[in-house]
Design an enzyme around this catalytic site. Structure first.
Site, PDB file in Angstrom:
ATOM      1  N   HIS A  89      25.554 -20.806 -18.343  1.00 52.27           N
ATOM      2  CA  HIS A  89      26.447 -21.870 -17.857  1.00 52.27           C
ATOM      3  C   HIS A  89      27.373 -22.404 -18.951  1.00 52.27           C
ATOM      4  O   HIS A  89      27.152 -22.198 -20.122  1.00 52.27           O
ATOM      5  CB  HIS A  89      25.671 -22.990 -17.159  1.00 52.27           C
ATOM      6  CG  HIS A  89      24.740 -23.783 -18.024  1.00 52.27           C
ATOM      7  ND1 HIS A  89      24.228 -24.987 -17.628  1.00 52.27           N
ATOM      8  CD2 HIS A  89      24.209 -23.539 -19.245  1.00 52.27           C
ATOM      9  CE1 HIS A  89      23.437 -25.454 -18.570  1.00 52.27           C
ATOM     10  NE2 HIS A  89      23.403 -24.610 -19.560  1.00 52.27           N
ATOM     11  N   GLU A  90      28.436 -23.054 -18.506  1.00 48.90           N
ATOM     12  CA  GLU A  90      29.513 -23.540 -19.397  1.00 48.90           C
ATOM     13  C   GLU A  90      30.122 -22.407 -20.214  1.00 48.90           C
ATOM     14  O   GLU A  90      30.502 -22.597 -21.372  1.00 48.90           O
ATOM     15  CB  GLU A  90      29.011 -24.664 -20.325  1.00 48.90           C
ATOM     16  CG  GLU A  90      28.087 -25.702 -19.726  1.00 48.90           C
ATOM     17  CD  GLU A  90      28.615 -26.399 -18.473  1.00 48.90           C
ATOM     18  OE1 GLU A  90      29.761 -26.141 -18.070  1.00 48.90           O
ATOM     19  OE2 GLU A  90      27.849 -27.157 -17.861  1.00 48.90           O
ATOM     20  N   GLY A  91      30.240 -21.244 -19.594  1.00 53.59           N
ATOM     21  CA  GLY A  91      30.841 -20.089 -20.280  1.00 53.59           C
ATOM     22  C   GLY A  91      29.767 -19.186 -20.829  1.00 53.59           C
ATOM     23  O   GLY A  91      29.035 -19.572 -21.740  1.00 53.59           O
ATOM     24  N   GLN A 107      32.185 -16.768 -24.555  1.00 55.39           N
ATOM     25  CA  GLN A 107      32.237 -17.421 -25.868  1.00 55.39           C
ATOM     26  C   GLN A 107      32.704 -16.433 -26.941  1.00 55.39           C
ATOM     27  O   GLN A 107      33.421 -16.795 -27.866  1.00 55.39           O
ATOM     28  CB  GLN A 107      30.869 -17.986 -26.255  1.00 55.39           C
ATOM     29  CG  GLN A 107      30.257 -18.949 -25.244  1.00 55.39           C
ATOM     30  CD  GLN A 107      31.088 -20.191 -25.003  1.00 55.39           C
ATOM     31  OE1 GLN A 107      31.766 -20.675 -25.914  1.00 55.39           O
ATOM     32  NE2 GLN A 107      31.075 -20.690 -23.783  1.00 55.39           N
ATOM     33  N   ARG A 165      29.697 -27.783 -23.958  1.00 55.39           N
ATOM     34  CA  ARG A 165      29.201 -26.563 -24.605  1.00 55.39           C
ATOM     35  C   ARG A 165      28.294 -26.894 -25.781  1.00 55.39           C
ATOM     36  O   ARG A 165      27.252 -26.276 -25.978  1.00 55.39           O
ATOM     37  CB  ARG A 165      30.385 -25.699 -25.060  1.00 55.39           C
ATOM     38  CG  ARG A 165      31.038 -24.993 -23.890  1.00 55.39           C
ATOM     39  CD  ARG A 165      32.258 -24.159 -24.242  1.00 55.39           C
ATOM     40  NE  ARG A 165      32.634 -23.399 -23.043  1.00 55.39           N
ATOM     41  CZ  ARG A 165      33.718 -22.633 -22.941  1.00 55.39           C
ATOM     42  NH1 ARG A 165      34.556 -22.509 -23.958  1.00 55.39           N
ATOM     43  NH2 ARG A 165      33.958 -21.980 -21.822  1.00 55.39           N
TER      44      ARG A 165
END
Lengths: 613, 613
Positions: free
Chosen positions: A457-459, A464, A314
């Site tokens: 991407h990645e949350g 978040q 992240r």
């Protein structure tokens, strides 16, 4: 002479003047390094990035990864660039010497990585994932797996992936359906056979590395043969593309096949795959269907371990987003200095002089100042977090908990703020270029397309927000927020002694007092679901407040450096003060809008009839 | 059954319930039409848009216009779609019967055009430009030129362009260098030979129409052979690709060649050309080099005439931007209803049920509400302006000046607000789709790329800000703002009688009072250059305040319709109220931030050292 994608002074100011890299280098862990070795690393990183990553930026966008006989082919220039990256030791930079690393501070490595991400974020994604993968293995896997998988990654020979999402379960890992069936054990540890599909796998296949190390989340069936619902059932497995030394099936091709490639708006150089595990149609290690995997950590303990890699990914996403914003900003500055068009505002009627450079128009300067504030602010934020990684791991014992706690709080911000505002910067870079910026003859349109991935991407940004407001705030004891507020207050105290910054110091103090009061209010109010419905606005406010603090802190440093500047350095410092001023004049007032939304806890999104859309 | 790109009720509400199309149809000019003919036109527009424009949306993005032997080839599906558009009379819709038009209200035509722009904005650009071109000719050109050029455009046989920009002079028309040298006259009027280059010419060449009518700005040299500096020297010329009946060179190919095609991030179906006039290398009408053109209007009067087309093009850009936002919104709603992922916020821990549709997540609803507020708000704004066009041209004599004055004030808003916020809606549509939205398998990424053009062409956002704040506000006597404020106040009075809207009525009243006070303050302060440095923020505030007014007005109408609703209509009306509430809770608070920036008149962008970037 090669021009590095990131100006040396931009990195040097953040590393040396602002973040006191020297302070880190005083830790025993970094005793083999001095400022010279770090500066040499940054210098060579800038040159290799310019010479090998930048030249194929457009080509990799035009020539996407494609499948030939089940094997993904990527642009040869990507392989060559990554070989150069390996050659200067970048894969090894942050790792300990005992696993073949250079044992450089994470801060120094991140600053070097900034050069590569500014030059070509899609190519940089391969080492970014590989190094996160290796880091996880070094920390959690047994010695045999580390030797067989992590060491070749640290040498840049193997690349790595993270396999979490499935087509039916994007961000909702509780619903993954990949099964891992016990299959005995061998030198590499407890062995399993995996069956399932993994979606959105960056670097899921390519022809640039000798082997690929997949880290895969899957569920081990219970005694009844069923998968355990929820995230508690998730375990983590190492699944190499070609089975490695120590495996009972060493040298055999694993049962992992590329079922398809995703064709994206940007980030096209990064092959993004749908992978099928355990089809048994093409590859059958040991004569049987099922992808062979080795468990890392206990059964059901996969998610917390994977989150070590995820959290570092992240922050890396934040770095990439910052650098896309940064490169667009620098291109826009160059364009605005060259392009002549229009007359000064004060002289628009009856002007007789020729057209001026567009950098002379106030609105163009506004577009440039915003980009500077977003891009350099985002870079500062990510490097600040990189320093916290070093403090947490290698700093004095008494400071480690504080560093780790603050890092946890800032991680959703370091991922999201650069993604959202780096993209905003790229939007403005196009605007500075006018119609030219909308054509594919200029890089700014590609930077914009590339950066649009980063809020996803990645949350996603929404996820978040839930992390920041839920786990890191409402369900936290308040310790991490208190640490952050103490650091903010220290900046406020320094800034209020400088006349040019005193007003901003006051504004920052008021802002953080409001955030503190709001958090107290939300905790007291209960009904977390009602608060969490506003989580994205909370993240927006919090992120801007964090960056405002760091801009003020940068301005304090720029305003109090005791080395007398030459003309270029004086302009540099005045730029830092101008960006800080811009942020407080133009961006900080937005914070109250978002805080107002959070504080009101409107029930609109909870009560609206879905048929009303 | 074909589904139109725009829901019939969405258009019907705006046209009939909100904008009282019936009131327009009562004007003598529209006496041949009733609600039935208009509804029939909208219905067939929706079907033809769905059947012929929508199917090649992606194909036109993938297969760009290209040059074959100096001739631009576009996707055959575009030609077929435009033939269908011509066949149902869309080219003729808003024109007077005496030039072969259907004499429909501009409002009705715009609503029909909304269907085509939602379906395929790049294909819709050809008729949009053609009709603006014909409109200018009908109004300003002589009968022979109208017959030879405009009538075939109104029949959909010829297409038109507007040729303003040059490579060295994008938005700065004062600096154009195309020369027009007198060359006698013929049946079509005073004839010239043109020499120069025109950049960014949409539809500059294509193989879908029998001929192309270029409207070209150029300068007639003075007695000394020099071009007159500034915009006063600009004249307007009709330059057909193939010379038309009445010309001394009828039937000959004119000296206009395509020097290159621009390869854009989006809007790829619209061929965008660099055109060279007067090269003499390939075509020499009458045996001589020089593009043959016929002057429209007096020498030096070109710019004000061209601005008739430009202003109408600006509102059309707003319509296209609104419809891109609208289509993304509808796609996002459909996706959010289908896609199941995650658990309700209140039940995230230990939930046992299956995943819910993502439309059940508050943050997804927030993303959808914002899109609805932006897209439907933008469409409403543009249709409101279309009605003003009808009022100005054909309404009762006593209201025409007011309508024209208000239209002038709103034009920069109608261009910019949909462009900026329609693009923001497309950004959110991608976010709702998650990773899928970033792939080219879904249309939302293309909508986003397409819409990124709209804040640039036909005058950037920065230029619209200067127009709104400079010509329309600071250098205006205040009459148009007074008209607008009276209309706002009328809405406030109606809304404050409705309990659900009373708070919003108050907020709107306060907002407009602030804008009024700010304008007074800026006029009194003098130093327009200092104010104009904040013009973009002024436009942002003003645009949001206009749309807030119109949302409140829509909500008043939705809340007071006297026909009892069925369930579907009840949901529709509740959606209008929800979008209004969203706008006042989330968007209106931003206005104060922008007004604060304007009011402060910071000198930062004027005083910053350009070397500081």
């Amino acid at each position: 002479m090669t021009t590095p994608p990131v100006r040396a002074r931009d990195l040097g100011f953040l590393l040396h003047d602002w973040l006191s890299l020297e302070g880190l280098l005083a830790y025993p862990h970094f005793q083999d390094h001095g400022r010279e070795t770090v500066d040499a690393m940054l210098d060579i990183a800038g040159r290799v990035a310019a010479d090998t990553f930048l030249p194929h930026y457009k080509a990799a966008d035009q020539h996407e990864p494609h499948l030939v006989d089940g094997q993904v082919r990527i642009l040869p220039a990507i392989r060559q660039a990554l070989a150069a990256y390996a050659e200067i030791g970048m894969f090894a930079a942050p790792f300990d010497a005992e696993v073949g690393g250079l044992q450089l501070p994470h801060l120094a490595y991140s600053a070097a990585m900034a050069q590569f991400m500014a030059a070509n974020v899609a190519t940089a994604a391969y080492p970014m994932l590989t190094m996160g993968n290796a880091e996880l293995l070094v920390r959690y896997a047994g010695a045999a797996l580390v030797r067989a998988c992590a060491l070749p990654e640290i040498q840049g020979r193997y690349f790595g992936t993270m396999c979490l999402s499935e087509p039916q379960a994007g961000s909702s890992l509780a619903d993954i359906a990949t099964r891992a069936v016990p299959d005995g054990s061998d030198e590499l540890g407890p062995r399993y056979r995996l069956f399932g599909n993994k979606m959105w796998i960056s670097g899921g296949d390519q022809d640039a590395s000798e082997n690929i190390v997949h880290l895969v989340l899957a569920k081990v069936p219970g005694p009844d043969g069923k998968l355990i619902p929820g995230t508690q059932g998730i375990s983590l497995f190492v699944v190499p593309k070609v089975l490695v030394d120590g495996s009972a099936f060493a040298g055999q091709r694993n049962d992992v096949v590329v079922a398809g490639l995703n064709h994206k708006m940007g980030y096209r150089g990064t092959a993004n795959c749908l992978l099928n595990f355990g089809e048994g149609a093409h590859h059958r290690p040991g004569g049987e269907a099922g992808a062979v995997g080795y468990r890392v950590g206990g059964v059901g303990q996969g998610l917390p371990i994977m989150f070590q890699m995820m959290n570092s990914a992240r922050i890396s996403v934040g770095l990439g987003a910052a650098m896309l914003g940064y490169r667009g900003y620098r291109l826009a500055v160059d364009y605005a200095r060259d392009r002549r068009q229009g007359r000064p505002l004060a002289a628009q009627k009856g002007a007789t002089g020729g057209p001026v450079a567009i950098i002379d128009h106030p609105d163009v300067r506004r577009l440039l100042l915003a980009q500077k504030a977003y891009a350099e602010g985002a870079l500062a934020l990510v490097l600040y977090c990189a320093r916290l990684v070093d403090e947490e791991r290698h700093g004095p014992a008494e400071g480690r908990t504080e560093a780790g706690s603050l890092l946890g709080l800032l991680t959703p911000v370091a991922k999201t703020w650069p993604a959202e505002w780096g993209l905003a910067a790229n939007d403005l870079a196009i605007q500075v270029h006018g119609g030219y910026g909308y054509t594919r003859d200029f890089d700014v349109e590609q930077l914009y397309r590339d950066n649009r991935l980063n809020p996803i991407h990645e949350g996603t940004t929404g996820i978040q927000g839930l992390d920041l407001m839920g786990r890191k705030t409402l369900r936290d004891d308040g310790a991490s927020l208190a640490i952050l507020r103490r650091r903010v207050q220290a900046t406020v105290e320094r800034a209020r002694r400088l006349p040019a910054l005193a007003d901003f110091a006051h504004a920052l103090e008021v802002t953080w007092a409001r955030i503190g009061a709001l958090v107290g209010h939300l905790k007291a109010a209960g009904d977390d679901a009602a608060s969490l419905a506003q989580a994205t606005s909370f993240l927006s406010a919090f992120g801007h407040a964090v960056v405002a603090w760091q801009w003020l802190d940068q301005a304090v440093v720029a305003g109090t450096l005791d080395v007398a500047p030459d003309a270029e350095e004086a302009a540099f410092r005045s730029g830092k003060l101008a960006a800080c001023r811009f942020f407080f004049e133009t961006e900080v007032p937005r914070i109250d809008v978002w805080l107002g939304i959070v504080g009101r806890r409107s029930d609109l999104t909870q009560t609206i009839d879905p048929a009303a859309f």
